[in-house]
Scaffold this motif. Sequence first.
Motif, short mmCIF file in Angstrom:
data_model
loop_
_atom_site.label_atom_id
_atom_site.label_comp_id
_atom_site.label_asym_id
_atom_site.label_seq_id
_atom_site.Cartn_x
_atom_site.Cartn_y
_atom_site.Cartn_z
N VAL A 1 -21.90 68.73 93.32
CA VAL A 1 -20.79 69.40 92.66
C VAL A 1 -19.90 70.04 93.71
O VAL A 1 -20.39 70.78 94.57
CB VAL A 1 -21.29 70.48 91.67
CG1 VAL A 1 -20.12 71.23 91.04
CG2 VAL A 1 -22.18 69.87 90.60
N ILE B 1 -16.38 72.24 93.67
CA ILE B 1 -15.34 72.89 92.88
C ILE B 1 -14.40 73.61 93.83
O ILE B 1 -14.86 74.39 94.68
CB ILE B 1 -15.95 73.88 91.87
CG1 ILE B 1 -16.89 73.14 90.92
CG2 ILE B 1 -14.86 74.61 91.09
CD1 ILE B 1 -17.70 74.06 90.05
N LEU C 1 -10.77 76.63 91.32
CA LEU C 1 -10.75 76.39 89.88
C LEU C 1 -10.24 77.62 89.14
O LEU C 1 -10.72 78.74 89.34
CB LEU C 1 -12.16 76.05 89.39
CG LEU C 1 -12.36 75.93 87.88
CD1 LEU C 1 -11.61 74.73 87.33
CD2 LEU C 1 -13.84 75.81 87.55
N CYS D 1 -16.85 73.88 82.50
CA CYS D 1 -15.81 73.11 83.20
C CYS D 1 -16.43 71.96 83.99
O CYS D 1 -15.79 70.94 84.22
CB CYS D 1 -15.03 74.02 84.16
SG CYS D 1 -13.78 75.02 83.35
N ILE D 2 -17.70 72.13 84.40
CA ILE D 2 -18.31 71.13 85.27
C ILE D 2 -18.53 69.81 84.53
O ILE D 2 -18.56 68.75 85.14
CB ILE D 2 -19.63 71.67 85.88
CG1 ILE D 2 -19.29 72.87 86.79
CG2 ILE D 2 -20.38 70.61 86.67
CD1 ILE D 2 -20.50 73.59 87.34
N ILE E 1 -12.35 69.51 90.37
CA ILE E 1 -13.80 69.45 90.25
C ILE E 1 -14.23 68.03 90.58
O ILE E 1 -13.74 67.08 89.99
CB ILE E 1 -14.24 69.80 88.82
CG1 ILE E 1 -13.79 71.21 88.46
CG2 ILE E 1 -15.75 69.65 88.65
CD1 ILE E 1 -14.05 71.59 87.02
#
Lengths: 263, 253
Positions: free
Chosen positions: B13, B15, B18, B57-58, B69
């Motif tokens: 992941v 990000i 964000l 949001c992920i 992302i």
Amino acid sequence: MALSKRQRATYARYAIYTLSVLAVAAMALLVDWTRLSNAMFKWEIVKEQFPSILTSAAKNTVVFTILGFAGGLSFGLLFALMRLSSIRPYRWIAATYIEIFRGIPLLVTLLALGFGIPIATGWQWPNPYLQGAIPLSLVASAYMAETIRAGIEAVPKGQMEAARSLGMSYPRAMITIVIPQALRIIVPPLTNEFVLLIKDTSLISVLGVTDATRDLARFGRDGVTDSANATPLIVAGLVYLAMTLPLTQLVAYMERRAKAVGK
Amino acid sequence: MSNETILIDDYVVNINDLNKSFGSNHVLRGIDLHVQRGEVVCIIGPSGSGKSTLLRCINMLEQPSSGNIVVLGRELTHIDCDIDEARTRIGMVFQQFNLFPHMTALENICVAQRKVLRRSKAEAEMKGLQLLARVGLTEKADAYPGQLSGGQQQRVAIARALAMDPDVMLFDEATSALDPELVGDVLNVMKALAEDGMTMLVVTHEMGFASNVATRVVFMDGGVIVEQGPPSQVINAPQEDRTKSFLSSVLNH
């Protein structure tokens, strides 16, 4: 002496019971029962109605109802999904459609589509059943769209989210997860709408039906004309009840069961 | 250049900056978070701090207002991203379980395998039964969610997410809706999953779990990441005042 509140209520209730019994007794005594039954429930005429009231008239009512319901359900689902769409024009189209067909009496819609379209375009309805059933299903779909929309909205949002989080597309999640749950919620109100449709088919006769497509109400009305007696209408009413009562009882049963399950 | 490639492969992941607003409510304010394969990241913080929104949001259950992302090399915030395909690689477990009530436990686990991954019925059911055994619920395969306790439902929900063979699992307050005596079973399943090397992002109020299982603890407040590091640091020796006051209100009573 002063009466307590409860005593007063008791006396008032007795007074109402007594008056009701007197009213019923007065009617029973004053009404000319022979004349009434001759005009409204003459046995020979009752017998004359059968079997064609069932094999033809009731059959036509059922055919119109089923066509109207099937069309109403399909279009209703479509418009419900459009109303819930994230695409604004879809929502507008669906909302306009629903408001128009809910706001105009079925009689007007029937006449406008059944007669108006052939007059305006020269196009003829290919089939008298469709001429009645299509306007009927358009109106039914407007009501059903709102019922279905309410059912879909009653499914918790988490269901859609869980389905999407597993990689399902929006349509896939709707079909597999949300709509099956919504259907359980809307079966009782949809059954009610089916009952309304059975009765609404009686309006189709304004389109000037043939013998072959005469529905139950029209059959009763023609019977009145032929026999100069109200009995055929009473019989038609009883046949309607024979169709609607089981359904309304079914709805009551489903609602009791839903309450018992506690959901 | 070659370093960057390795970075993208290693990070599950990524990000960057964000932001997420609900109307005038600015919930996430410039979050940067990078999670490597095998990490167990516990996100803690007061309610309203934005931790659930960050998690949602992920997998794009919430649309970010800005920022990007990247999960498993796919830029989810890119307009051309096939979000449905990406979500099959990202498992999610919800606070309210969200099992499908019209399906049995086994059907819950099989439905997406069948409809999304197009696995055969036999294959999906074999996988489903394996996973039910893994969460200790083999005998509940044919039970409907309404017949299961909250803890059992949540374990089925974990199995359902695992059935897609995800590369990363998101847990959104997975034990918050459970009766206290049922929390342990669910946490044990999550712990076993962490020990098997699953990459996990866990929004939780369970400080014991965060201390013992997390490889990293992220403390959020007011839509920003205030402090992050190994649990020994963030939980046992926090540097920031906001972290200290949050932990003292959670731990001391």
